[in-house]
Scaffold this active site. Structure first.
Site, PDB file in Angstrom:
ATOM      1  N   GLU A  49       4.002 -10.625  36.491  1.00  0.00           N
ATOM      2  CA  GLU A  49       5.203  -9.781  36.539  1.00  0.00           C
ATOM      3  C   GLU A  49       4.867  -8.599  37.435  1.00  0.00           C
ATOM      4  OE1 GLU A  49       7.868 -10.721  35.101  1.00  0.00           O
ATOM      5  OE2 GLU A  49       7.041 -12.298  33.834  1.00  0.00           O
ATOM      6  N   CYS A  64       8.649  -0.228  36.218  1.00  0.00           N
ATOM      7  CA  CYS A  64       8.933  -1.283  37.193  1.00  0.00           C
ATOM      8  C   CYS A  64      10.439  -1.478  37.317  1.00  0.00           C
ATOM      9  CB  CYS A  64       8.275  -2.570  36.760  1.00  0.00           C
ATOM     10  SG  CYS A  64       8.653  -2.980  35.060  1.00  0.00           S
TER      11      CYS A  64
HETATM   12  P1  NAD Z   1      -1.990  -2.274  39.462  1.00  0.00           P
HETATM   13  O1  NAD Z   1      -1.567  -3.546  40.091  1.00  0.00           O
HETATM   14  O2  NAD Z   1      -2.679  -1.297  40.310  1.00  0.00           O
HETATM   15  O3  NAD Z   1      -2.974  -2.594  38.240  1.00  0.00           O
HETATM   16  C1  NAD Z   1      -2.628  -3.496  37.225  1.00  0.00           C
HETATM   17  C2  NAD Z   1      -3.884  -4.018  36.572  1.00  0.00           C
HETATM   18  O4  NAD Z   1      -4.571  -4.833  37.476  1.00  0.00           O
HETATM   19  C3  NAD Z   1      -4.855  -2.945  36.138  1.00  0.00           C
HETATM   20  O5  NAD Z   1      -5.414  -3.292  34.898  1.00  0.00           O
HETATM   21  C4  NAD Z   1      -5.895  -2.980  37.221  1.00  0.00           C
HETATM   22  O6  NAD Z   1      -7.160  -2.528  36.795  1.00  0.00           O
HETATM   23  C5  NAD Z   1      -5.951  -4.453  37.539  1.00  0.00           C
HETATM   24  N1  NAD Z   1      -6.474  -4.786  38.859  1.00  0.00           N
HETATM   25  C6  NAD Z   1      -6.481  -4.033  39.977  1.00  0.00           C
HETATM   26  N2  NAD Z   1      -7.026  -4.705  40.978  1.00  0.00           N
HETATM   27  C7  NAD Z   1      -7.363  -5.913  40.505  1.00  0.00           C
HETATM   28  C8  NAD Z   1      -7.966  -7.067  41.095  1.00  0.00           C
HETATM   29  N3  NAD Z   1      -8.326  -7.107  42.375  1.00  0.00           N
HETATM   30  N4  NAD Z   1      -8.154  -8.142  40.307  1.00  0.00           N
HETATM   31  C9  NAD Z   1      -7.788  -8.128  39.020  1.00  0.00           C
HETATM   32  N5  NAD Z   1      -7.229  -7.072  38.431  1.00  0.00           N
HETATM   33  C10 NAD Z   1      -7.016  -5.971  39.171  1.00  0.00           C
HETATM   34  O7  NAD Z   1      -0.702  -1.660  38.770  1.00  0.00           O
HETATM   35  P2  NAD Z   1      -0.548  -0.341  37.935  1.00  0.00           P
HETATM   36  O8  NAD Z   1      -0.609   0.826  38.838  1.00  0.00           O
HETATM   37  O9  NAD Z   1      -1.430  -0.361  36.760  1.00  0.00           O
HETATM   38  O10 NAD Z   1       0.946  -0.514  37.383  1.00  0.00           O
HETATM   39  C11 NAD Z   1       2.061  -0.239  38.136  1.00  0.00           C
HETATM   40  C12 NAD Z   1       2.630  -1.496  38.761  1.00  0.00           C
HETATM   41  O11 NAD Z   1       2.922  -2.441  37.754  1.00  0.00           O
HETATM   42  C13 NAD Z   1       3.917  -1.250  39.472  1.00  0.00           C
HETATM   43  O12 NAD Z   1       3.943  -1.982  40.670  1.00  0.00           O
HETATM   44  C14 NAD Z   1       4.940  -1.778  38.519  1.00  0.00           C
HETATM   45  O13 NAD Z   1       6.147  -2.154  39.093  1.00  0.00           O
HETATM   46  C15 NAD Z   1       4.242  -2.938  37.910  1.00  0.00           C
HETATM   47  N6  NAD Z   1       4.821  -3.295  36.631  1.00  0.00           N
HETATM   48  C16 NAD Z   1       5.554  -4.444  36.547  1.00  0.00           C
HETATM   49  C17 NAD Z   1       6.158  -4.776  35.346  1.00  0.00           C
HETATM   50  C18 NAD Z   1       6.972  -6.020  35.202  1.00  0.00           C
HETATM   51  O14 NAD Z   1       7.204  -6.438  34.079  1.00  0.00           O
HETATM   52  N7  NAD Z   1       7.434  -6.647  36.265  1.00  0.00           N
HETATM   53  C19 NAD Z   1       5.992  -3.948  34.244  1.00  0.00           C
HETATM   54  C20 NAD Z   1       5.210  -2.800  34.385  1.00  0.00           C
HETATM   55  C21 NAD Z   1       4.611  -2.490  35.576  1.00  0.00           C
END
Ligand code: NAD
Length: 977
Positions: free
Chosen positions: A741, A775
């Protein structure tokens, strides 16, 4: 004869004589000799036309072109047979066979305006003067209500205050010259003011909310003070109208506090609603308070005008319904309250505000039995309604005050519709008496006192949000904040198998509102820990996969129960760890509980094999099985709900899950896993493995023994995970499933027929809630047509009034951003907006640290990054579109497709938006954030996600494989069944 029987007998007698006075009279509204009467008759005859008719009337003032009126009329009435002539004409003209649409539009508009004038005495004090003078000449008193619902910004409050000040000034001068009328100008105790104004408290402070009680009281008083002072100076009286139940206790508090501060105010009054179950305790409390404050107050007793709202909204929230569900119970309560008021006329001046002859007659009978003089009691009726009743009461020698709205038609529409609905409802006394000519005797029975509650909800129930209008909940939240603060700085280990491991490599979680405060530290895992976790998961899976679904569900439900019992502490922790304001934090906790309960039920549903086909000799089964070992990787912005959803779906479906939280919310992450542990979940089924995404995260994603990845986060990271997971590695036994997501670039369309008040409120909440770090947040607003300028300036004023401050202070609607990186990113988009477009609004909250105020831009080129890239902060790009098609094209022009919305009152536009807007979650005439489990299953399409909806019926299947089993049950010619 008992006293009660005596009152009953007298009530009956009085009702008969009142009825004989009104019999044969028709209130002007129901006079079928006029076109208005005909339209009302039509609406009352057929419920299926009433709603389109009133909705059409509601939308009408927003349509600026006369030809648009006919188009709208056609949309609402195309399927309605038997329309009255005026509507048929409108429709015919559209077909080109009759008069021009613009002419028909003008006629219709003027007819609706004339409908409005039935209930609205004039645009302002000057315009209403004649109407007020004729009321007085008829021997009637008045109270004025200046139309306008909630105020959305500071300037709107100031404008509203000015109108009231002008009104009171001008009426005080004019009415001073009127000849004395003893009944109207005195009661049995002394003089009563000629000028009485009714005010809605919510019009004087735009963020009136009991969650920040003290702030609401002081700001509402600040807004109301000029009006009260003017009333003091001119000898007028002011009555506070009662609005929704949620604001009731707050309104009473504001009322008392205002009177304490203004001892010279001649009369202060308050309206109380008999449909509320708490009304009696409120009346008793107010009487006691007035006596102890040694002043008389006036109380307007009404039945209550927001019954639909209270039943619908409180049911939606899962809160107790505060109103009686049966009309007869409200009538009974009205009579009980009448008696209390009449028994205490030394402390209160009662105003009985009803059109119901039974309720009126009962009040008179009680007053007589108490030996009260006629002028001790006042009746109130609504302007434009019940003329026969008011003249009958006058003949009886009572003072009648007419509740008289004054104002423009557009803000008056909500009022008009309320009145129309009230008059045409089956339970309307006026309708029954004057339209259906029901016999007076039918109404004379005393109201039933044993109502039955009706429960309309079935199945899954969302966990109710905390009701912060309850002092107890506010107290508990404050205590929880204190207790979390005391535990700042605690350390939390990894949880690998049955072991807790402290690694000496800390992830430090800081309070975004004050980065010097360390909320907690969590051990950071390495690749070796990840390896150990995968092995532990594999071995735990051997028995976990065979654990019956009911048992798995029970772990989820026990975790939900303990989350429920710790909900205040968990919400308080969110306030400090990620900077969520109170209500947002609480909503995240309730959503986490919902996921646990919903997925528990789903794991049982899917875990039960289904039989397919009804053929003899074969038994076909469709069986869902767990996939194996999974990794859950979550973001920080819904730090409890999202990870709880990811892990509970995985575990509930029978998998073992390794959970890697975001570094910014790892303390909350630890609590989730710990709650599962406390619920008795066997070791290895759920493990806690925080660490750098690029290291631990990628290691886990790429591991050959991992079968699926449940990820929520940014598009960039999500795409990387999809890529890594696609590559099969040596020893890998399954093709990895990625459930992802991702982000959004969500738009709200505001079309020409939109209710701008609602649209502005919706945009503010959707764009600025949690500082825009959702999001689902709105970051683009597309306004169709001519209202663009007005919309922009009203939105800017509304945004300007949004309070920014520390999240632990409940009066802050916006807090800090989550990290320095987030601040840098948002600021870079603001700089880009200034370069490429026109800055409409910007605010520096002046708080330093991670606080970034809202910014809004217009005039951006359509390919601007501000219109395509997720910013994740309080930045709004506004675009003007020529028509709805263009608006939809702009909305669909981004690669992401998560949420979207439209504000419109045109059925055709709503239909088009439903068919053509490419988003995962479409919201119509409401904010675009705040999806609820099982009610608005959530998730995007296009570049916003690969997966089915969280909180929906397909979600858990992604965590499972399906096995199809077919057994031949025919052996040696015999079938087993
Ligand atoms: P992010 O993508 O930076 O991080 C998300 C998670 O992924 C964290 O736990 C992070 O440590 C991990 N991560 C980072 N790099 C990684 C890699 N290379 N491999 C594996 N894991 C890795 O996002 P964020 O800043 O934590 O959250 C905000 C984002 O999440 C926004 O883009 C938002 O739109 C999205 N979001 C989407 C939904 C949805 O349901 N569609 C809901 C909430 C947030």
């Amino acid at each position: 004869m008992t006293a009660i029987q005596d009152i009953e007998r007298k009530t009956d007698e009085i009702q008969r004589s009142l009825y004989s006075l009104v019999r044969g009279e028709v209130p002007s509204l129901f006079d079928t000799g006029t076109w208005k009467g005909k339209v009302m008759e039509w609406a009352m005859r057929d419920e299926s036309v009433k709603i389109p008719l009133f909705r059409f009337i509601d939308a009408l003032p927003s349509v600026t072109h006369d030809s648009g009126v006919v188009r709208l009329l056609n949309e609402y009435f195309e399927n309605v047979q038997d329309s009255p002539l005026v509507i048929k004409r409108g429709l015919r003209s559209l077909a080109g066979t009759g008069i021009l649409p613009s002419v028909a539009g003008r006629i219709i508009r003027s007819r609706v305006a004339s409908f409005g004038r039935q209930f609205i005495a004039g645009r302002d004090a000057e315009d209403a003067e004649n109407a007020l003078r004729s009321l007085r000449d008829e021997g009637l008193a008045f109270t004025i209500d200046l139309l306008g619902e909630e105020a959305l910004s500071g300037p709107e409050i100031v404008a509203y205050q000015r109108r009231y000040l002008h009104l009171i000034d001008s009426l005080a001068r004019k009415t001073a010259l009127w000849p004395q009328q003893d009944l109207l100008d005195n009661d049995h105790v002394g003089p009563i003011p000629r000028v009485d104004v009714s005010v809605k408290v919510s019009s004087f402070f735009c963020h009136l909310d009991p969650v920040h009680w003290e702030e609401s009281v002081s700001r509402a008083k600040e807004g109301l003070s000029p009006v009260i002072e003017k009333a003091e100076e001119t000898g007028a009286s002011v009555t506070l109208d009662m609005e929704h139940y949620y604001l009731k206790d707050l309104t009473i508090d504001i009322f008392k506090s205002l009177l304490e501060d203004h001892p010279a105010l001649h009369f202060g009054g308050i309206a109380l609603q008999a449909y509320l179950k708490e009304a009696e305790q409120d009346v008793v409390g107010l009487v006691r308070w007035a006596r102890s404050a040694k002043r008389r107050i006036s109380v307007r007793l009404v039945k209550g005008a927001y019954w639909d709202y209270e039943t619908v909204v409180n049911r939606q929230r899962g809160w107790p319904i505060p109103v009686y569900l049966q009309k007869s119970a409200t009538d009974r309560s009205f009579e009980d309250l009448t008696r209390i008021l009449l028994e205490n006329v030394d402390a209160v001046r009662p105003a009985i505000a009803t059109h119901n002859l039974r309720s009126i007659s009962h009040a008179i009978a009680v007053a007589d039995s108490l030996g009260l003089p006629r002028n001790a009691l006042e009746f109130q009726v609504i302007y434009g309604m019940a003329e026969p009743i008011r003249s009958a009461l006058k003949k009886f020698g009572f003072r009648v005050r007419v509740y008289t709205p004054v104002g423009e038609l557009i803000p008056g529409m909500a009022y008009l519709i309320r009145r129309l609905l009230e008059n045409t409802s089956n339970e309307s006394f006026l309708r029954q008496t004057f339209f259906e000519q029901a016999a007076a005797s039918q109404e004379s029975a005393p109201p039933d006192s044993s109502p039955q509650e009706i429960d309309l909800d079935r199945g899954f129930r969302n966990e109710p949000l905390l009701d912060f209008s309850r002092a107890d909940n506010r107290r508990r939240m404050n205590e929880a904040l204190e207790s979390v603060r005391r535990r700042f700085g605690s350390s939390f280990p990894l949880i690998v198998g049955a072991n807790e491991i402290s690694t000496g490599q800390p992830i430090v979680s800081r309070n975004p509102a004050d980065q010097s405060q360390i909320v907690g530290t969590v051990s950071s895992a390495t690749a070796e820990h990840a390896e150990a976790a995968v092995r532990a998961a594999r071995s735990a899976w051997i028995s976990w996969r065979r654990t019956p679904p009911e048992e798995r569900a029970a772990y989820l439900r026990r975790t939900a129960a303990s989350m429920r019992s710790h909900r205040f502490e968990l919400a308080a922790l969110e306030v400090f760890e990620v900077g969520k304001p109170w209500k947002e934090a609480d909503a995240d906790v309730t959503e986490a509980i919902d996921f646990l309960e919903y997925y528990a039920a789903e794991s049982i549903r899917l875990g039960t094999p289904r039989r397919l086909g009804a053929y003899p000799g074969e038994k076909n089964l469709y069986v869902y099985e767990p996939r194996g070992v999974g990794v859950a990787i979550s973001p920080w912005n819904f730090p409890l709900a999202i990870p709880t959803g990811l892990v509970s779906a995985g575990v509930g479906a029978g998998n073992c899950v390794i959970f890697k939280p975001s570094g910014l919310s790892s303390v909350l992450g630890w609590h989730i896993v710990n709650l599962f542990r406390e619920a008795g979940l066997p070791p290895g089924v759920l493990q806690f493995l925080p660490g750098p995404g690029g290291e631990v995260g990628e290691y886990l994603v790429s591991h050959p023994d991992v079968d699926f990845i449940a990820f929520t986060g940014s598009k960039e990271v999500g795409l990387k995970i999809v890529e890594l997971a696609a590559k099969a590695r040596e020893g890998q036994r399954s093709i990895k499933r990625v459930i992802a997501e991702l982000g959004g670039k969500n738009a709200i369309i505001v079309d020409e027929t939109a209710d701008l008040d609602e649209a502005i409120k919706g945009v503010v909440e959707s764009a600025l809630g949690y500082q825009g770090q959702k999001c689902s947040a709105c970051s683009r607003v597309i306004v169709v047509g001519d209202s663009f300028e007005e919309f922009c300036s009203r939105l800017a004023a509304a945004v300007d009034s949004v309070p920014i401050g520390r999240p632990e202070d409940p009066s802050s609607l916006m807090g800090p951003l989550v990290s320095e990186e987030a601040v840098r990113k948002v600021q870079s988009y603001i700089a880009l907006g200034k370069r490429d477009g026109k800055l409409l609004y910007e605010r520096d909250p002046g708080l330093g640290g991670l606080y970034v105020g809202p910014a809004m831009f217009t005039g951006l080129p359509l390919d601007s990054p501000l219109l395509h890239e997720e910013i994740f902060g309080p930045v709004i790009a506004l675009v003007r579109a020529g028509d709805l098609d263009e608006a939809i094209d702009i909305s669909n022009s981004t690669s992401q497709a998560l949420t979207g919305g439209i504000y419109s009152r045109s059925p055709a536009s709503i239909e088009k938006a439903q068919a053509q807007l490419r988003v995962g979650n479409l919201y119509i005439n409401r904010k675009i954030t705040g999806a609820l489990v099982a009610r608005q299953p959530f998730g995007g399409m296009a570049m916003s996600g690969v997966g089915t909806k969280t909180g929906g019926p397909d979600y858990l299947q992604q965590f499972m494989n399906v096995k199809s089993i077919s057994e031949n049950t025919l052996r040696r010619g015999f079938a087993a069944e």
